[in-house]
Design a protein around this motif. Structure first.
Motif: not given
Length: 323
Positions: A121-140
């Protein structure tokens, strides 16, 4: 199509969170509940027209199940997981997975050998905002991490005791540790400090009331995560990430992205627990697994949380890369 038959071991507060989601799924039947508080099992069973049991052994021997949810306090982990694995059943378990690292490692090996589907139950991984953060951090990629769980003391008295909850870092702040791992990568070293203050309103409370941990990541990033349970309200829970020309702040409700043109905040959309439960049920039903946190993955986070406790107790840094 056949409906997936689910049993619950533990019918307390966090179980109710999952039940509120699972009852929305038209391919799930909630058929059995076991709890050491039998009245609680009876109440859950009555709600869903299910059967109630006083122990997980009774539930597993009397019911034909497709999967099990294990929603029990940290100190209670052990026998339930062993019994479920022996039955060869997929299972979803709430964090923290155990207070005993060797036991958790033993279970992880048995799960792997049996090829069981698991979710944690680490449900934070399923936040759409976390997916957005992952995209932002791909290049930086993040270079500096700052996390916090600044909150009140939960009411269950087992939470107040180190040997039952593991303390705040293990029981609550583990969500922030896991989020840092998910976004930044593996942690190679921790150094922690903790303090305790006696509190008249919480007799017998022996967990750290303030704690802080410095982290070194395999990527070269460094960070700090702090916790306190001294407040009478939930003040702030989240994670700050800093990269070249980028500052992010994540909570379980929103994301702030600062690139030097203001600090716009976007609220998270959807229910991460719904997504978490849907992915687990789909995998049990035979779909390709999209589960974001298996037992083996949760174990990596749990090692860090327990190492933080160890470092705070010994006053020495802990090298996780050597483990």
């Amino acid at each position: 199509m056949n409906r997936t038959r689910i049993g619950f071991i533990g019918a307390g507060g966090i179980a109710q969170r999952h039940l509120g989601v699972l009852e929305q799924f038209d391919d799930v039947d909630l058929v059995a509940f076991a709890d050491v508080d039998f009245d609680r099992a009876l109440a859950a069973a009555a709600r869903f027209g299910a059967r109630a049991f006083g122990s997980h052994d009774e539930l597993l021997s009397d019911e034909s199940l497709d999967a099990v949810y294990i929603c029990i306090p940290p100190f209670a982990h052990g026998a339930a997981e062993r019994a479920v694995i022996a039955k060869g059943l997929p299972f979803f378990v709430e964090k923290p997975i155990s207070l005993d690292l060797k036991f958790a490692e033993e279970l992880a090996a048995k799960i792997d050998a049996a090829g069981l589907i698991t979710g944690v139950g680490y449900h934070w991984r399923y936040l759409d905002t976390v997916e957005e953060a992952r995209r932002q951090l791909e290049q930086r990629p993040a270079q500096l991490v700052s996390g916090y769980w600044l909150d009140q003391t939960p009411p269950p008295q087992w939470w107040w005791h180190q040997d039952q909850s593991g303390g705040q870092m293990v029981e609550q702040t583990t969500h922030i540790i896991d989020l840092a791992r998910y976004l930044v990568g593996d942690v190679t070293q921790v150094f922690a400090m903790a303090g305790h203050r006696d509190r008249a309103d919480f007799p017998g409370l022996d967990v750290a009331t303030v704690s802080t941990a410095s982290l070194r990541f395999a990527s070269g990033a460094i960070g700090n995560i702090g916790s306190t349970c001294l407040l009478n309200w939930g003040h702030r829970v989240g994670l700050h990430l800093f990269a070249e020309g980028l500052a992010l702040e994540l909570t379980d409700h929103d994301i702030m992205i600062d690139v030097g043109a203001g600090r716009p905040v976007r609220h998270a959309e959807g229910d991460p627990v719904w997504r978490e439960d849907r992915d687990f049920i789909d995998a049990v039903r035979g779909a390709p697994s999209c589960i974001r946190c298996s037992y083996a993955e949760a174990l990596k986070t749990h090692r860090i949380a327990l190492a933080i406790n160890q470092s705070a107790q010994t006053g020495q840094p802990i090298d996780l890369a050597a483990r």
